[in-house]
Design a protein around this motif. Structure first.
Motif, PDB file in Angstrom:
ATOM      1  N   LEU A   1       0.821  -1.207   0.000  1.00  0.00           N
ATOM      2  CA  LEU A   1       0.000   0.000   0.000  1.00  0.00           C
ATOM      3  C   LEU A   1       0.858   1.262   0.000  1.00  0.00           C
ATOM      4  O   LEU A   1       0.458   2.289  -0.556  1.00  0.00           O
ATOM      5  CB  LEU A   1      -0.934  -0.008   1.215  1.00  0.00           C
ATOM      6  N   SER A   2       2.033   1.198   0.596  1.00  0.00           N
ATOM      7  CA  SER A   2       2.905   2.376   0.611  1.00  0.00           C
ATOM      8  C   SER A   2       3.348   2.738  -0.799  1.00  0.00           C
ATOM      9  O   SER A   2       3.503   3.927  -1.127  1.00  0.00           O
ATOM     10  CB  SER A   2       4.120   2.130   1.505  1.00  0.00           C
ATOM     11  N   VAL A   3       3.552   1.714  -1.650  1.00  0.00           N
ATOM     12  CA  VAL A   3       3.921   1.967  -3.053  1.00  0.00           C
ATOM     13  C   VAL A   3       2.789   2.698  -3.766  1.00  0.00           C
ATOM     14  O   VAL A   3       3.013   3.661  -4.513  1.00  0.00           O
ATOM     15  CB  VAL A   3       4.239   0.637  -3.776  1.00  0.00           C
ATOM     16  N   ILE A   4       1.557   2.246  -3.523  1.00  0.00           N
ATOM     17  CA  ILE A   4       0.394   2.855  -4.167  1.00  0.00           C
ATOM     18  C   ILE A   4       0.200   4.294  -3.697  1.00  0.00           C
ATOM     19  O   ILE A   4      -0.014   5.202  -4.508  1.00  0.00           O
ATOM     20  CB  ILE A   4      -0.862   2.015  -3.887  1.00  0.00           C
ATOM     21  N   VAL A   5       0.283   4.515  -2.392  1.00  0.00           N
ATOM     22  CA  VAL A   5       0.108   5.864  -1.852  1.00  0.00           C
ATOM     23  C   VAL A   5       1.176   6.808  -2.402  1.00  0.00           C
ATOM     24  O   VAL A   5       0.876   7.929  -2.828  1.00  0.00           O
ATOM     25  CB  VAL A   5       0.145   5.849  -0.312  1.00  0.00           C
ATOM     26  N   THR A   6       2.422   6.360  -2.412  1.00  0.00           N
ATOM     27  CA  THR A   6       3.504   7.204  -2.936  1.00  0.00           C
ATOM     28  C   THR A   6       3.281   7.540  -4.401  1.00  0.00           C
ATOM     29  O   THR A   6       3.461   8.695  -4.821  1.00  0.00           O
ATOM     30  CB  THR A   6       4.860   6.502  -2.761  1.00  0.00           C
ATOM     31  N   ALA A   7       2.882   6.551  -5.189  1.00  0.00           N
ATOM     32  CA  ALA A   7       2.638   6.795  -6.609  1.00  0.00           C
ATOM     33  C   ALA A   7       1.490   7.783  -6.806  1.00  0.00           C
ATOM     34  O   ALA A   7       1.575   8.700  -7.643  1.00  0.00           O
ATOM     35  CB  ALA A   7       2.328   5.473  -7.315  1.00  0.00           C
ATOM     36  N   PHE A   8       0.413   7.601  -6.050  1.00  0.00           N
ATOM     37  CA  PHE A   8      -0.723   8.517  -6.166  1.00  0.00           C
ATOM     38  C   PHE A   8      -0.328   9.940  -5.740  1.00  0.00           C
ATOM     39  O   PHE A   8      -0.716  10.925  -6.381  1.00  0.00           O
ATOM     40  CB  PHE A   8      -1.882   8.025  -5.301  1.00  0.00           C
ATOM     41  N   GLU A   9       0.421  10.044  -4.661  1.00  0.00           N
ATOM     42  CA  GLU A   9       0.843  11.361  -4.196  1.00  0.00           C
ATOM     43  C   GLU A   9       1.760  12.033  -5.215  1.00  0.00           C
ATOM     44  O   GLU A   9       1.683  13.254  -5.426  1.00  0.00           O
ATOM     45  CB  GLU A   9       1.539  11.240  -2.844  1.00  0.00           C
ATOM     46  N   ASN A  10       2.613  11.261  -5.867  1.00  0.00           N
ATOM     47  CA  ASN A  10       3.478  11.828  -6.914  1.00  0.00           C
ATOM     48  C   ASN A  10       2.642  12.327  -8.094  1.00  0.00           C
ATOM     49  O   ASN A  10       2.934  13.389  -8.661  1.00  0.00           O
ATOM     50  CB  ASN A  10       4.490  10.784  -7.394  1.00  0.00           C
ATOM     51  N   LEU A  11       1.622  11.567  -8.457  1.00  0.00           N
ATOM     52  CA  LEU A  11       0.736  12.000  -9.546  1.00  0.00           C
ATOM     53  C   LEU A  11      -0.025  13.263  -9.158  1.00  0.00           C
ATOM     54  O   LEU A  11      -0.245  14.156  -9.984  1.00  0.00           O
ATOM     55  CB  LEU A  11      -0.245  10.874  -9.895  1.00  0.00           C
ATOM     56  N   ARG A  12      -0.423  13.333  -7.899  1.00  0.00           N
ATOM     57  CA  ARG A  12      -1.146  14.521  -7.429  1.00  0.00           C
ATOM     58  C   ARG A  12      -0.228  15.745  -7.458  1.00  0.00           C
ATOM     59  O   ARG A  12      -0.631  16.833  -7.903  1.00  0.00           O
ATOM     60  CB  ARG A  12      -1.697  14.278  -6.025  1.00  0.00           C
ATOM     61  N   THR A  13       0.994  15.579  -6.990  1.00  0.00           N
ATOM     62  CA  THR A  13       1.955  16.683  -6.996  1.00  0.00           C
ATOM     63  C   THR A  13       2.248  17.159  -8.422  1.00  0.00           C
ATOM     64  O   THR A  13       2.416  18.357  -8.668  1.00  0.00           O
ATOM     65  CB  THR A  13       3.268  16.249  -6.312  1.00  0.00           C
ATOM     66  N   ALA A  14       2.276  16.205  -9.358  1.00  0.00           N
ATOM     67  CA  ALA A  14       2.554  16.534 -10.762  1.00  0.00           C
ATOM     68  C   ALA A  14       1.349  17.120 -11.481  1.00  0.00           C
ATOM     69  O   ALA A  14       1.463  17.541 -12.639  1.00  0.00           O
ATOM     70  CB  ALA A  14       3.038  15.284 -11.492  1.00  0.00           C
TER      71      ALA A  14
END
Length: 317
Positions: free
Chosen positions: A163-176
């Motif tokens: 789940l940490s991988v998913i959260v990090t990926a989503f947060e990176n997409l949000r930041t971008a």
């Protein structure tokens, strides 16, 4: 003079606009009395739900699981979605896996030129790595013809991806700026608890789950958990899943007949009754979409809810 079905249909057609609804009720003879007698909310406009970040969306949106599969001509399905948008059902839900991407492509044609009035939701299926999620997002954006998603969901709990991988990926997409918010789908309470113990996991905006008057299992645990955490639930299959079984339910149909609306409007009004649930019925028919839209302005009475509870008891009763 309008009959009751026509009048409720007009209520649904204008439910996304408070001024329009108010004008309609005051402009028709006996309109205010009719609205009061039939539980149509002439003061609040279309029913809405608020996400944790303050974003407000209609309580009834549009699903697309089977769109793009050839059940109806593409032009008819596109017109159904456009009809829903015109009636205030401006949240559209899709996924990369729906019809192998054809659902997203169809929606892309519908929202072209009117992207700013659509709250667009899609879902990712392959979440083995952050790069895989980023690539999937880019592919969805391309098919949809947009630069961002309003909400991006993890379609299922992928046990092969932390789940940490998913959260990090989503947060990176949000930041971008690729997505405005993210959430999950088909997560259990234990999944949600685990998610909220991960850094930034509490930024999850929603959990999309199966929920309708014929399937109330989430009322045992998941629904109250989400309410306690200020998180709305997004209900798929609100008309009963494959075959839309609730459209043929005797109790639902009887209440619809008494109110001069379709069974679908009653079933959807029940699903969104708490103010914390967003229903996303799917339809490839403009006529059916119009029936669904009536739910945006329809409030069931306590007696009607009690009747439905008797026919479809809550879990544990």
């Amino acid at each position: 003079m309008l009959n009751r079905r026509e009048f409720n249909g007009l209520c649904g057609a204008l439910s996304s606009s408070l001024p329009a609804i108010s004008a309609m009720f005051t402009g028709l003879p006996g309109g205010s009395a009719f609205a009061a007698a039939n539980g149509v909310d002439s003061n609040a406009g279309g029913r809405t739900v608020k996400f944790p970040d303050g974003t407000i969306v209609p309580a009834v949106g549009q699903g697309s699981w089977h769109l793009g599969q050839g059940r109806h001509p593409a032009a008819v399905e596109e017109e159904a979605l456009r009809t829903g948008l015109s009636l205030g059902m401006t949240l559209i839900d899709t996924a990369e896996g729906y019809s192998n991407g054809r659902s997203e492509e169809l929606i892309g044609r519908v929202i072209a030129g009117q992207r700013d009035r659509v709250f667009l939701v899609s879902k990712v299926d392959h979440m083995t790595t952050g790069d895989a999620i980023a690539r999937a997002c880019e592919a969805s954006l391309s098919r949809l013809g947009t630069e961002h998603l309003d909400l991006y969901l993890a379609h299922w709990r992928d046990r092969g991806a932390g789940l940490s991988v998913i959260v990090t990926a989503f947060e990176n997409l949000r930041t971008a700026g690729k997505i405005r918010a993210w959430g999950v789908s088909n997560f259990s309470v234990s999944d949600m608890e685990e998610l909220f113990h991960i850094p930034h996991g509490d930024r999850c905006a929603t959990n999309q789950i199966d929920y309708n008057i014929g399937d109330r299992r989430i009322e045992n645990d998941l629904l109250p958990w989400c309410e306690q955490h200020g998180m709305p639930v997004m209900a798929y299959s609100p008309l009963g899943g494959p075959g839309a079984s609730l459209l043929h339910d005797l109790t639902v149909a009887q209440i619809g007949a008494a109110r001069g609306c379709s069974a679908s409007a009653v079933a959807l009004a029940w699903t969104i009754r708490s103010g914390n649930v967003i229903a996303i019925p799917e339809s490839g028919s403009p006529a059916h979409v119009k029936e669904n839209a009536v739910a945006l302005a329809l409030r069931l009475t306590p007696q009607e809810i009690q009747t439905l509870d008797a026919a479809h008891p809550p879990p544990g009763r």
